[in-house]
Design a protein around this motif. Structure first.
Motif, PDB file in Angstrom:
ATOM      1  N   GLU A   1      -8.734   4.179   5.990  1.00  0.00           N
ATOM      2  CA  GLU A   1     -10.021   3.072   6.002  1.00  0.00           C
ATOM      3  C   GLU A   1      -9.804   1.997   4.958  1.00  0.00           C
ATOM      4  O   GLU A   1     -10.453   0.902   5.058  1.00  0.00           O
ATOM      5  N   SER A   2      -8.621   1.816   4.245  1.00  0.00           N
ATOM      6  CA  SER A   2      -8.257   0.690   3.309  1.00  0.00           C
ATOM      7  C   SER A   2      -8.010  -0.561   4.203  1.00  0.00           C
ATOM      8  O   SER A   2      -7.306  -0.705   5.203  1.00  0.00           O
TER       9      SER A   2
ATOM     10  N   GLY B   1      -7.858   8.425   2.100  1.00  0.00           N
ATOM     11  CA  GLY B   1      -8.635   7.217   2.346  1.00  0.00           C
ATOM     12  C   GLY B   1      -7.760   6.246   2.586  1.00  0.00           C
ATOM     13  O   GLY B   1      -8.090   4.972   2.617  1.00  0.00           O
ATOM     14  N   LEU B   2      -6.269   6.316   2.848  1.00  0.00           N
ATOM     15  CA  LEU B   2      -5.502   4.984   3.252  1.00  0.00           C
ATOM     16  C   LEU B   2      -5.918   4.516   4.720  1.00  0.00           C
ATOM     17  O   LEU B   2      -5.547   3.177   4.809  1.00  0.00           O
TER      18      LEU B   2
ATOM     19  N   THR C   1      -6.564  -3.139   3.604  1.00  0.00           N
ATOM     20  CA  THR C   1      -5.262  -3.973   3.535  1.00  0.00           C
ATOM     21  C   THR C   1      -4.317  -3.182   4.680  1.00  0.00           C
ATOM     22  O   THR C   1      -3.875  -3.825   5.321  1.00  0.00           O
TER      23      THR C   1
ATOM     24  N   ASP D   1      -8.655  -5.173  -1.258  1.00  0.00           N
ATOM     25  CA  ASP D   1      -8.033  -3.653  -1.400  1.00  0.00           C
ATOM     26  C   ASP D   1      -6.842  -3.354  -2.238  1.00  0.00           C
ATOM     27  O   ASP D   1      -6.164  -2.561  -2.248  1.00  0.00           O
TER      28      ASP D   1
ATOM     29  N   LYS E   1       0.759  -1.103  -0.013  1.00  0.00           N
ATOM     30  CA  LYS E   1       0.161   0.134   0.080  1.00  0.00           C
ATOM     31  C   LYS E   1       0.700   1.350   0.022  1.00  0.00           C
ATOM     32  O   LYS E   1       0.204   2.267  -0.490  1.00  0.00           O
TER      33      LYS E   1
END
Lengths: 521, 135, 249, 167, 82, 101
Positions: A214-215, A211-212, A217, C22, A193
Motif C-alpha cells: 500500500e506504500s 504494508g509495502l 512510494t 512515504d 523502500k
C-alpha cells in the motif's frame, strides 16, 4: 568455457565491437567478418546456455559477476545474471536476429553508409550486447545500464542514415531519454523502500514485508517503471518516435532494431510484473491494471487504422509494430494464464516475422530503389524468392496457419475469452482484418496487374502489362537472400513446432500464480 | 560565538593553534566584506565594463582571503599532513590568482569587439543612464 | 501549445511528491536502504574483502564492476555514435563558411593555458591513482585529462590540439581502455574465476587475494580513464568542427 | 635540460597533491610525471634560450614581486569597495580606454604585465595587439598612474632587466 | 542544524538557477547558466555526503558540458550565414 | 567554534550570491550573465572548502576546489571564443555589404 557461457554471450559481441573499431581503422574490409564471427560466437554461447538451462533441475542458470557467490555473501552484493527459460529464449531470438542481420548487412552498409563500416559494426555489435544483456540480467540497475547501451547504439545506428533520419533520431533521443529516466527514478524509489537492487531480492523483500503493497512510494515506483518501459516500447500514445526513426534508418539498422527493441522491452515489462513486483502487487494493488487494458484497445485500433493509411511498405510495417506492441501488452495485462503464454509466444514469433518483413523490404528497396506501393508492380516475377520470404512474414502477421503468428494469436484470443475481455478480443480481430486488407492489397500490387488506382492493366494469363525488362528474373544477392529465407523458414518452423515452445513457456510460468490453469493439468 | 566560547576553547587544549584560527577567521570575514563590495558593485555599477571591474577584482581577493582563512582554520597541528593540506589550499588560491585576471580580460575583449557594447567615455555615460533606467 | 508540455511535467511532479510522502527520514539508520544486508555488507566488509578504504570505489569497480564496464562502454558508444554521424570522409575540400574566420590566439589565454594544462594533467593522474583512498577515479581523471586537451584546442586552435592527440589515436586509446577493462575480466576468468573476479589474479600477481582486488581495481580505473579521456576530446573535436576536424570553434 | 626541470616541478606538484610517501604511490607519481612530461613539456618554459641560472634568478625576483602585486590587489579591492559603497566614489567614475606601447619583448613578460594591470586598481587589460596594450580604466587618476609605467618597470625588473638598462 | 541552513539556501538558489536557464532566450547564455545549475548541484551532492558524485559533477559541469554545448550551438548557427 | 564559523561563512556566501543571481536574472546583456556565472563558479570552490570544514574532511573536499579552480576559466574562454567568432561573422557580413554596394 561451459560454465562461463552466459558471460560469453555478452563478451563475444563486446570484443568484436572493440576489435572491429580498432582494425576497422586500418582496413574497413575486416569489419564485416569480425561482426559475423562474433555474432556467431554469441549465438553459439547462447545455444550452450540454453542446453544448460534445460538440463539444470530448476531450469535456471545463475551467473554471479566478480565471484560474489551467494553462500558467502548476501544476495545482491554483486551483479547476477539469471537465465531462466524465458530469458534464454528471448536472448536466443536476439542473438539469432543479430546473426541474420549481421550476414545480411554487408551490402546495404557498403551502399548506404559508405566508408563507415568502422563505426557501423561496433555500434551494431554493442546493440546486440545491450539487448542480450537486458534479457539476461537479474539486477534492476544493471538493466538500466544495458537499456542505455542499447538505446545509445540505437541512436547512433539510426542517425547514420539520411538527414531526415538524424532529425527523426532527435525525437527518439528525447523520448528515449525521458523513458530511461523514468525507469531509473522508479528503480531509485524501489531501492529506497527495499534496500536492494537485485530483482529476486526485491521480490523477496516485497513478499516478506507487511504494508509495502500500500506504500505510495512503491506504487509510484511501479507506475514510473511501467511508464518508462511503455515509452521505450512505443506503446500507442507514446509511439511518436518510432515510425520516422525506423523508416528513415539505414536498411541494416531497421532490420536489427525493428524486430528486437520493442519486443525486448515487452520482455522487460513481463520480467518486472512477474519477477520483480510479483503477480499480486502488479495486478491487484494498483489502479494501473484496470486502466491499461482499455488503453491497449485504443492502441491496437488506432495503430491499425494508421497502418491502413500508409502508402509505403516500411512505414506501414512500423505502424504494424505499434499495433503488435498493443497485442502483447494486452496479453500481459488481461491477467490470465493464456494471455501470458500468448504474449510471450508472440514476442518470439513477432520478432521472427518482423525480421522477415524488414529483410524483405530491404531487398525490395535495394532492387526497386523505392518501397512505395506504386513502384512494386510485377515484383513477383522479378524476385520470386524474396517475395515468398516476405509473404511468409506477412501471412504470419495476419495469423494464417501454419505460421507462428497463428498460434500466438490463438493463445491471445483464448486468454481474452477466458478472462472475458471481449473488448480486447474485438480489437484483436479488427486489427487482424486490417492486416488482411493491408497484405492482400500488397499481393494485388505485386502479383496481379493492378495499378495504384485499382485498374487492371494486364491482358490475362499472367500478363501484367509490363515490358520484358521489368519482369526479368533478377534476385537479390545471396548474402541478403539467405538470411531472409532462413528467417522465413524459422517462422514456419516455430509454427510447426509450436507445442514445444509453449511447453517451455509453461514450465517457466508454472511457479507464478496466474488465473486460468493450463488445460493439460 | 560569545567570549565564553572563546574561553572554553582556550581551556580545552586547542590553545596552541588558537591564534592561528583567529587569524584565519579574520581573513575569512575580511574576504566576506570584499565579496559584499563586489556583490554591491555588481548590482549598482552602470554598465558591463564597470561591473567587470567590480566582479573581477572583488572576486579574486575575496576568494583568496577566504581560502587562506579556511586554510589556517583547518590547521590542526603542525604535522606534515596539515602542511600539505595548507599548501593544497594555497594551490587553489594560486590557480584562482592566475585564472581570474584571464577571465576578466577574455570577457572584456569579447565585449569590446561586440558593436553593441559602447566603449568610450561619452558612450559609457549614455549607456549608464540607460542602464539605470533599465534596472 | 507551448504550455501543454507543462501538463506531463506537473503530473510527474505530483507523482514524485505523492511518492515522497512515504520516504524514510533522511539518514535514518532503520530505513531499508541503510539496514539491508547489502549495505551492511558494504559498510562492514569492504576493507576486509578488498583493502580499499573508499567504499564507493570498491562498490563501483569491484562489487558492481560489471555496471562500470558497461558505463565505460556507454561512453565509448557516445563517441562512436557522434563520429559515425558527423565524420565526413568526402575527399572534397570543405567550403569555409562565412563566420569561420580564424581568430588570432590570445596571448593572455595561451600563456595561462601553458601554465595550467600540465597541472591539470598531473592532477588528473592524481585523481585517477588515488581513487582508492579519496573521491575520484577513472571517470573524473579522464574528464580532467580530456578537458586539458580541449583547453589547448580552445586557446590555440583545433589543429594544434589534434597534432598532440590525433583523432585516430583517440579512438585507439578509447578502444584500448575497454580492452584493458574487459581484458582484466577475461584474465580472471581464464585463471578459474568468474568474469571480473579479480581475486583470481593472485595467481599471476605476487600479492594476496585482497591486494589482487586492490591492484586490479587500479588497472580497471586506468582503463576507464583511457576511454573517457579519448572520447571527451573526440567528442569536442567532432562537435566543434562538424566532423571535419579543421577550423571549428 | 628543460624536460628534467618540468619533471621535477611536476613531481613536486604530485607530492603535494598526493601526500603519500610509500613506494607504490611514489612510483605511480614517477610514471604519471613521465607521461605528463612527455605529453606537454613544451608548454611550460616556452622560451628555451634562457639558461638555468637566469631562470633561478627570475624565480627569486618573481617571489619578491608577489607581495607587491598582492598589496596592489588589496588596494584594487578597496577602490572597488569605495566605488560601490559611497556616493562620491560612484560619481568619480569615468570609464575610458587608454592605449600605450610597452617595451617588453617576451610573451610571458607581456602576459605577467597584462595580468598585473588587470589586478591593479581600476584597470583591466582589454586587448593586446603586438606591443600595444588597450586598457580599460575606471577614472582619470588611475590612468595617469598607469601611464607612468610603474607596473611595467616592476615586471621588467623580474623578466627583462636588460631592457631597463637600455632606457 | 548548520547543514540544513546551507542545504535550504542551496536548494533555493538551485530553483532560481533552473528558472533563469529556462527564462533566458539566448542559447549560449542558457547553457552558461546551466553551468550554475551544475555548480549548485555539485554543492548539494557534497553537502549530502555523496562526494564521488559531487566530484563527477564538478569535473563534468565545469570542464566539459558547457564546452560541448557551446561547440554544438556554434555549429547550429549555420543557417543564418548561408 | 570552527563549525559555527564555517556555517556562518557558508550561509553568508550563499546569501551574498543572491545579488549575483539578480545580475544573472536581469542581464541586461549576456556578458553580464556570464560574469555572474563566473563569480558563482569561484565561490563554489570556497563553499566546497566550507562544507569540507563542516564534515571535518577538508583533505577530501579540497580536491574538488582544485578541480574548480583549474577549470573555472574554461567556460569564460569558450564563450568568449564563440562570441569572437560570431562577431567576426557580423564584421564579415558588413564588409561584404560595403563591398557589394
Amino acid at each position: 568455457m561451459m560454465e562461463n557461457s552466459i558471460a560469453w554471450i555478452l563478451l563475444f559481441p563486446l570484443f568484436g565491437a572493440v576489435l572491429s573499431s580498432l582494425l576497422g581503422m586500418a582496413n574497413r574490409k575486416v569489419c564485416w567478418p569480425i561482426g559475423v564471427l562474433s555474432a556467431l560466437g554469441a549465438f553459439g554461447a547462447g545455444i550452450m546456455t540454453l542446453i544448460r538451462v534445460i538440463d539444470s533441475p530448476d531450469h535456471m542458470v545463475v551467473y554471479l559477476f566478480g565471484g560474489w557467490t551467494l553462500d558467502s555473501f548476501p544476495r545482491g552484493v554483486g551483479i547476477e545474471f539469471r537465465a531462466d527459460l524465458l530469458a534464454i529464449l528471448i536472448t536466443l531470438i536476439v542473438l539469432g536476429v543479430g546473426l541474420c542481420v549481421a550476414i545480411y548487412s554487408k551490402l546495404p552498409v557498403e551502399q548506404e553508409t559508405p566508408e563507415k563500416e568502422g563505426f557501423f559494426y561496433p555500434l551494431f555489435l554493442l546493440q546486440i550486447t545491450g539487448l542480450a544483456g537486458i534479457c539476461l540480467t537479474g539486477d534492476a540497475f544493471n538493466l538500466y545500464v544495458l537499456i542505455e547501451v542499447a538505446a545509445l547504439t540505437g541512436y547512433g545506428l539510426i542517425a547514420m542514415g539520411s538527414k531526415r533520419a538524424a532529425a527523426a533520431t532527435f525525437n527518439y533521443v528525447i523520448l528515449g531519454t525521458i523513458g530511461a529516466s523514468l525507469y531509473l527514478l522508479g528503480v531509485g524509489y524501489l531501492y529506497i523502500k527495499t534496500g536492494t537492487l537485485n530483482m529476486v531480492g526485491i521480490n523477496e523483500f516485497i513478499g516478506a514485508t507487511e504494508g509495502l503493497k500500500e506504500s505510495p512510494t512503491m506504487q509510484v515506483a511501479f507506475v514510473l517503471i511501467c511508464l518508462g518501459i511503455l515509452i521505450k516500447m512505443a506503446f500507442f500514445p507514446l509511439h511518436a518516435w518510432l515510425p520516422n526513426a525506423y523508416c528513415h534508418a539505414p536498411t541494416a539498422t531497421s532490420c536489427l532494431l525493428a524486430p528486437l527493441v520493442t519486443k525486448v522491452m515487452i520482455y522487460v515489462m513481463i520480467r518486472m510484473v512477474l519477477t520483480v513486483f510479483g503477480v499480486d502487487f502488479s495486478f491487484e494493488s494498483t489502479l494501473w491494471s484496470s486502466v491499461l487494458p482499455w488503453l491497449v484497445v485504443i492502441a491496437i485500433v488506432s495503430a491499425a487504422v494508421m497502418a491502413l493509411a500508409q502508402r509505403e511498405i516500411k512505414r506501414m510495417l512500423t505502424y504494424l509494430i505499434v499495433a503488435e506492441v498493443g497485442y502483447m501488452v494486452g496479453g500481459v495485462w488481461i491477467y490470465n494464464y493464456y494471455g501470458m503464454v500468448g504474449s510471450i509466444f508472440h514476442i518470439i514469433s513477432d520478432a521472427c516475422m518482423t525480421l522477415c518483413l524488414f529483410l524483405g523490404a530491404g531487398l525490395i528497396l535495394r532492387k526497386c530503389k523505392t518501397t512505395r506501393f506504386d513502384g512494386l508492380r510485377g515484383l513477383f516475377s522479378k524476385m520470386p524468392l524474396t517475395m515468398t520470404g516476405f509473404f511468409v512474414g506477412g501471412f504470419s502477421i495476419i495469423g494464417l496457419p501454419p505460421t507462428c503468428g497463428f498460434f500466438s494469436k490463438w493463445y491471445l484470443i483464448t486468454g481474452a475469452m477466458v478472462a472475458e475481455r471481449w473488448e480486447y478480443m474485438v480489437a484483436l480481430l479488427f486489427s487482424t482484418m486490417v492486416m488482411v486488407v493491408l497484405f492482400f492489397r500488397l499481393i494485388e500490387r505485386i502479383h496481379l496487374a493492378v495499378n495504384e488506382s485499382g485498374e487492371n492493366l494486364g491482358k490475362g494469363h499472367g500478363d501484367l502489362g509490363l515490358t520484358k525488362e521489368q519482369t526479368r528474373f533478377s534476385e537479390g544477392p545471396l548474402t541478403m537472400l539467405v538470411p531472409l529465407l532462413s528467417a522465413a523458414a524459422v517462422v514456419l518452423a516455430i509454427g510447426i513446432y509450436n507445442q514445444e515452445f509453449v511447453d517451455l513457456i509453461e514450465i517457466f510460468l508454472d511457479p507464478f500464480d496466474l488465473p486460468g490453469e493450463p488445460l493439460s493439468k | 560565538m560569545s567570549m565564553i566560547d572563546f574561553q572554553v576553547i582556550a581551556a580545552s587544549g586547542e590553545v596552541s593553534l588558537f591564534p592561528l584560527h583567529l587569524l584565519g577567521m579574520f581573513f575569512g570575514s575580511l574576504g566576506l566584506v570584499f565579496f559584499l563590495g563586489a556583490a554591491v558593485g555588481l548590482i549598482r555599477f552602470p554598465d558591463f565594463y564597470t561591473r567587470m571591474h567590480a566582479a573581477g577584482k572583488g572576486d579574486t581577493l575575496s576568494t583568496m582571503l577566504m581560502l587562506t582563512g579556511f586554510g589556517l582554520v583547518t590547521m590542526e597541528d603542525f604535522s606534515l599532513g596539515s602542511w600539505l593540506l595548507f599548501v593544497k589550499i594555497m594551490g587553489v588560491v594560486l590557480f584562482i590568482f592566475i585564472a581570474s585576471p584571464t577571465v576578466s580580460h577574455v570577457l572584456m575583449r569579447a565585449a569590446s569587439e561586440d558593436d553593441e557594447m559602447p566603449l568610450t567615455e561619452a558612450d559609457g555615460k549614455k549607456s549608464s543612464n540607460k542602464g539605470k533606467k533599465r534596472n | 501549445m507551448k504550455n501543454t508540455s507543462l501538463i506531463p511535467v506537473v503530473l510527474v511532479g505530483f507523482l514524485l511528491f505523492y511518492a515522497s510522502t512515504d520516504f524514510p527520514e533522511w539518514g535514518d539508520p532503520q530505513s531499508p536502504a541503510s539496514s539491508s544486508p547489502v549495505s551492511s555488507h558494504f559498510i562492514a566488509k569492504t576493507g576486509v574483502d578488498t583493502e580499499v578504504p573508499n567504499m564507493v570505489t570498491a562498490v563501483l569497480a569491484d562489487y558492481r564492476g560489471f555496471d562500470t564496464m558497461l558505463e565505460t562502454v556507454v561512453v565509448f558508444i557516445a563517441g562512436m555514435a557522434v563520429l559515425a554521424i558527423l565524420r565526413n570522409f568526402s575527399r572534397k575540400k570543405p567550403v569555409k563558411r562565412g563566420h569561420e574566420v580564424s581568430v588570432e590566439p590570445d596571448l593572455i589565454v595561451t600563456n595561462t593555458v601553458r601554465l595550467v594544462v600540465p597541472v591539470i594533467q598531473i592532477f588528473s593522474f592524481y585523481v585517477l591513482a588515488h581513487g582508492h583512498v579519496s573521491p575520484g577515479g577513472g571517470f573524473q581523471g579522464g574528464v580532467l585529462m580530456g578537458a586539458s586537451f580541449i583547453l589547448i584546442a580552445l586557446s590555440w586552435d583545433l589543429e594544434r590540439a589534434l597534432t598532440r592527440f590525433p583523432i585516430n589515436r583517440c579512438m585507439v586509446v578509447a578502444a584500448l581502455g575497454i580492452l584493458l577493462y574487459a581484458g582484466i575480466g577475461v584474465l580472471s576468468m581464464a585463471l578459474g574465476g568468474e568474469f571480473l573476479d579479480y581475486a583470481e589474479l593472485e595467481k599471476v600477481l605476487p600479492v594476496s587475494r585482497e591486494m589482487a582486488r586492490y591492484h586490479a581495481m587500479l588497472g580497471v580505473e586506468i582503463g576507464v580513464g583511457f576511454t573517457v579521456t579519448a572520447i571527451m576530446f573526440a567528442l569536442y573535436a567532432n562537435l566543434s568542427s562538424r566532423g571535419r576536424l579543421e577550423g571549428g570553434l | 635540460m628543460y624536460p628534467v626541470a618540468v619533471f621535477l616541478l611536476l613531481f613536486l606538484n604530485w607530492v603535494v597533491l598526493s601526500g603519500k610517501f610509500d613506494a607504490f604511490h611514489l612510483g605511480l607519481g614517477v610514471v604519471s610525471c613521465l607521461i605528463v612530461t612527455y605529453l606537454s613539456h613544451d608548454l611550460l618554459y616556452h622560451d628555451r634560450k634562457k639558461g638555468l641560472e637566469r631562470r633561478l634568478l627570475e624565480a627569486w625576483s618573481f617571489l619578491r614581486y608577489l607581495p607587491w602585486i598582492i598589496w596592489e590587489v588589496v588596494k584594487a579591492n578597496l577602490h572597488v569597495f569605495k566605488l560601490a559603497m559611497t556616493k562620491e566614489g560612484y560619481e568619480e567614475m569615468s570609464p575610458r580606454v587608454v592605449t600605450f606601447e610597452t617595451y617588453l619583448k617576451t610573451d610571458f613578460a607581456k602576459f605577467v604585465l597584462a595580468n598585473s594591470i588587470t589586478l591593479t586598481p581600476g584597470t583591466i587589460t582589454m586587448l593586446i595587439r603586438g606591443d600595444v596594450f588597450h586598457v580599460h580604466t575606471m577614472s582619470q587618476f588611475l590612468e595617469d598612474d598607469l601611464l607612468t609605467g610603474a607596473i611595467e618597470r616592476k615586471v621588467a625588473e623580474v623578466f627583462e632587466p636588460e631592457s631597463l638598462k637600455k632606457t | 542544524m548548520g547543514l540544513e541552513i546551507i542545504n535550504t539556501l542551496i536548494l533555493l538558489l538551485l530553483v532560481v538557477a533552473a528558472l533563469v536557464a529556462l527564462r533566458v532566450k539566448d542559447l549560449i547564455t542558457a547553457s552558461v547558466v546551466f553551468g550554475v545549475y551544475s555548480f549548485l548541484m555539485c554543492l548539494l551532492w557534497a553537502e549530502m555526503g555523496a562526494v564521488d558524485v559531487a566530484f563527477t559533477e564538478a569535473t563534468v559541469g565545469a570542464g566539459i558540458s558547457t564546452v560541448v554545448l557551446v561547440a554544438t550551438i556554434f555549429n547550429l548557427k549555420r543557417k543564418s550565414s548561408d | 567554534m570552527i563549525e559555527y564559523f564555517a556555517i556562518v561563512m557558508g550561509a553568508a556566501l550563499l546569501v551574498l550570491m543572491i545579488p549575483v543571481f539578480y545580475r544573472i536574472w536581469v542581464g541586461p546583456t549576456s556578458y553580464d550573465r556570464i560574469l555572474g556565472v563566473n563569480v558563482i563558479g569561484t565561490k563554489t570552490a570556497v563553499l566546497l572548502v566550507v562544507i569540507g570544514t563542516l564534515y571535518d574532511r577538508v583533505d577530501m573536499f579540497v580536491d574538488f576546489a582544485i578541480a574548480y579552480a583549474l577549470l573555472s576559466f574554461v567556460t569564460a574562454i569558450v564563450v568568449s571564443r564563440y562570441l569572437n567568432r560570431t562577431i567576426s561573422q557580423k564584421e564579415m557580413e558588413t564588409r561584404e555589404k560595403k563591398a557589394g554596394t
